[in-house]
Write a protein that holds these residues in place. Structure first.
Motif, PDB file in Angstrom:
ATOM      1  N   ALA A  44     -17.910 -12.030-102.396  1.00 31.72           N
ATOM      2  CA  ALA A  44     -16.451 -11.887-102.498  1.00 31.72           C
ATOM      3  C   ALA A  44     -15.843 -13.262-102.784  1.00 31.72           C
ATOM      4  O   ALA A  44     -16.277 -14.264-102.224  1.00 31.72           O
ATOM      5  N   ARG A  49     -10.185 -21.693-102.781  1.00 32.61           N
ATOM      6  CA  ARG A  49      -9.687 -22.929-102.154  1.00 32.61           C
ATOM      7  C   ARG A  49     -10.774 -23.614-101.331  1.00 32.61           C
ATOM      8  O   ARG A  49     -10.499 -24.593-100.642  1.00 32.61           O
ATOM      9  N   SER A  50     -11.991 -23.098-101.383  1.00 33.75           N
ATOM     10  CA  SER A  50     -13.105 -23.835-100.796  1.00 33.75           C
ATOM     11  C   SER A  50     -13.534 -24.876-101.811  1.00 33.75           C
ATOM     12  O   SER A  50     -13.529 -24.616-103.013  1.00 33.75           O
ATOM     13  N   THR A 113      -6.704 -16.906 -98.808  1.00 34.71           N
ATOM     14  CA  THR A 113      -6.494 -15.486 -98.505  1.00 34.71           C
ATOM     15  C   THR A 113      -6.930 -15.193 -97.065  1.00 34.71           C
ATOM     16  O   THR A 113      -7.641 -15.997 -96.441  1.00 34.71           O
ATOM     17  N   HIS A 123      -9.353 -23.757 -89.531  1.00 38.88           N
ATOM     18  CA  HIS A 123      -8.625 -24.378 -88.419  1.00 38.88           C
ATOM     19  C   HIS A 123      -7.416 -25.108 -88.994  1.00 38.88           C
ATOM     20  O   HIS A 123      -7.361 -25.388 -90.194  1.00 38.88           O
ATOM     21  N   ILE A 174     -14.922  -8.049 -96.669  1.00 39.38           N
ATOM     22  CA  ILE A 174     -13.833  -7.726 -95.739  1.00 39.38           C
ATOM     23  C   ILE A 174     -12.761  -6.988 -96.536  1.00 39.38           C
ATOM     24  O   ILE A 174     -12.259  -7.505 -97.543  1.00 39.38           O
ATOM     25  N   TYR A 399     -18.637 -29.488 -92.657  1.00 42.47           N
ATOM     26  CA  TYR A 399     -17.917 -28.219 -92.819  1.00 42.47           C
ATOM     27  C   TYR A 399     -18.394 -27.514 -94.088  1.00 42.47           C
ATOM     28  O   TYR A 399     -18.120 -27.996 -95.200  1.00 42.47           O
TER      29      TYR A 399
END
Ligand SMILES: Cc1cc2nc3c(=O)[nH]c(=O)nc-3n(C[C@H](O)[C@H](O)[C@H](O)COP(=O)(O)OP(=O)(O)OC[C@H]3O[C@@H](n4cnc5c(N)ncnc54)[C@H](O)[C@@H]3O)c2cc1C
Length: 440
Positions: A44, A49-50, A113, A123, A174, A399
């Motif tokens: 998905a 934005r990663s 999203t 976070h 999801i 991260y």
């Protein structure tokens, strides 16, 4: 299959993702099955934005979720919304803030999203009070290739719920998310801003002010040295209590094309850092900020990632446990400063002790440092190897949402629960990140 321009935010690795539009919830399962038959696996894709490769499919064929952007229900008495996974955080806020309800946790972009926020268990500037996004998810619907549709909640399908929070999109698609919002007295933030002289001052400041402030974050001058190592500008604040729920429109500019050569280099960063630090006068400055300016300053420049040029950029974000934070961050900042590498986007944040329900969530009690680096293969590889070693030795971790380089060994050591996630992974889903760090 059509060619598309979907990429990760850092534009590195340079791996455009192919996709076909997806508009309805009831077509997700068929598309999942189709992708697994035709290309093997898929992933998905939220809003890209990663920064690195965790949002890129191993096959470079994704299921784009932004077309699924409808609200399903809202209870404005209790502040609960249920919306399709492609709804952005900004779209939630546009409805909820005028009614006095704020996202309890928001990252530094409103363009993430709901699905992406869950999958990376994002976070914000208030981790010390609210934990991660996943702490506020009441329920979600998950579509898998090997099971009937199911709903997960903290006390229902618990193993899959925990694996899906921060599960990097690997446990299923999801479909929708139900979220508990946070009541606020105003959409505006009463802010205190002050400059601090070095890392020790930041640590003391943030430790003291966290107790009375919902939000806290610092910009750090990554090229400062000696007694000024880690100097920067600290911002903290609380929602004002005057009942003003307006959402002022902001002027949005755009970087119209990918710059042929990036203007981000040691000279411009040093100059910017000097000016930015000095612009903040000594003493505490009090201000009132609208939500977009406070939470999402970078969103006012559309496509700002294009300034890094064709090669793109990488972000290095780590969190170091409290006990080792000072020493490890000092060495990291010295290493970065000596490399004369880095950019003006450098952020220090304190993370609190609230545990996330997520199996492999990133934050831990300690201090997080995030820096953008223009992509320069040889220079970044050498610098990141040094930084990663410091992080590992200090018991910290990187991260995944920002990553395009960490070694498999580093990831597996820092996130020992990865095997549990692998056990619960939907066999039709695989990202470049997961393949790189766990399958080779
Ligand atoms: C300017 C900026 C500031 C940022 N600040 C922060 C910050 O302060 N804190 C923080 O934590 N992060 C921050 N981020 C990172 C960003 O919030 C996360 O990477 C977020 O997950 C991006 O969401 P997205 O919708 O764009 O998802 P994508 O980047 O497209 O995808 C992220 C992951 O979500 C999965 N996914 C997306 N939709 C679904 C779905 N429907 N079902 C299953 N999986 C799905 C993908 O497979 C992928 O693994 C920032 C990013 C930017 C660009």
């Amino acid at each position: 299959m059509c060619a598309s321009t979907l990429r990760s935010w850092g534009r590195y690795p340079n791996a455009p993702q192919s996709s076909e539009p997806l508009a309805w919830r009831d077509s997700i399962r068929a598309r999942l099955a189709d992708a697994s038959t035709r290309v093997g696996t898929t992933l998905a894709f939220g809003n890209g934005r990663s920064y690195g490769d965790s949002c890129l499919a191993a096959t470079d064929h994704v299921l784009p979720m932004r077309g699924l952007a409808r609200f399903i229900g809202a209870d404005w008495t209790n502040g609960v919304v249920r919306a399709e996974a492609g709804v952005t955080l900004g779209e939630v806020l546009a409805l909820s803030l005028p009614r006095g309800w704020m996202l309890p946790v928001t990252p530094g972009t409103q363009f993430a999203t709901l699905g992406g926020a869950v999958a990376n268990d994002v976070h914000g500037k208030n981790h010390h009070v609210r934990g991660t996004f996943g702490c506020h998810v009441l329920r979600l619907s998950l579509l898998r290739s090997d099971r009937a549709p199911l709903e997960c909640a903290p006390d229902e399908e618990t193993a899959l719920f925990r694996a899906t929070i921060g599960g990097l999109g690997l446990t299923g698609v999801i479909e929708w998310v139900e979220l508990q919002l946070m009541p606020v007295q105003s959409s505006h933030i009463a802010v205190s801003r002050l400059r601090y002289a070095n890392l020790d001052e930041f640590l003391a400041l943030s430790r003291g002010r966290d107790a009375t402030n919902e939000y806290g974050v610092a910009w750090v001058d990554c090229l400062a040295r000696g007694a000024a190592l880690g100097r920067g500008v600290y911002t903290c604040g609380n929602h004002a209590n005057d009942g003003d729920f307006s959402l002022p429109a902001r002027r949005v500019r755009s970087v119209p094309f990918v710059m042929p050569v990036s203007p981000v280099n040691a000279f411009t960063v040093r100059l910017f850092n000097q000016l930015y630090y000095r612009r903040q006068r000594p003493g505490i400055e009090l201000a009132r900020m609208d939500p977009a300016s406070f939470f999402y300053p970078l969103d006012s420049i559309r496509n700002w990632n294009r300034i890094y040029g064709r090669r793109g950029f990488q972000q290095h974000q780590c969190v170091i446990p409290e006990a080792n934070a000072r020493d490890a961050l000092r060495v990291m900042l010295r290493t970065i400063s000596a490399s004369a590498n880095g950019s003006f986007l450098a952020v220090l944040k304190r993370c609190g002790a609230l545990a996330s329900p997520g199996l492999i969530s990133f934050p831990m009690r300690g201090v997080s440092l995030a820096l953008d680096f223009p992509q320069e293969e040889r220079r970044n590889t050498a610098l990141f190897a040094r930084l990663d070693a410091i992080v590992a030795e200090a018991g910290g971790r990187l991260y995944p949402a920002k990553d395009a380089h960490m070694s498999g060994e580093h990831f597996r050591t820092a996130y020992p629960a990865w095997q549990e996630l692998e056990r619960l992974r939907d066999p039709a889903l695989m990202s470049r990140f997961w393949k790189r760090t766990t399958q080779t």
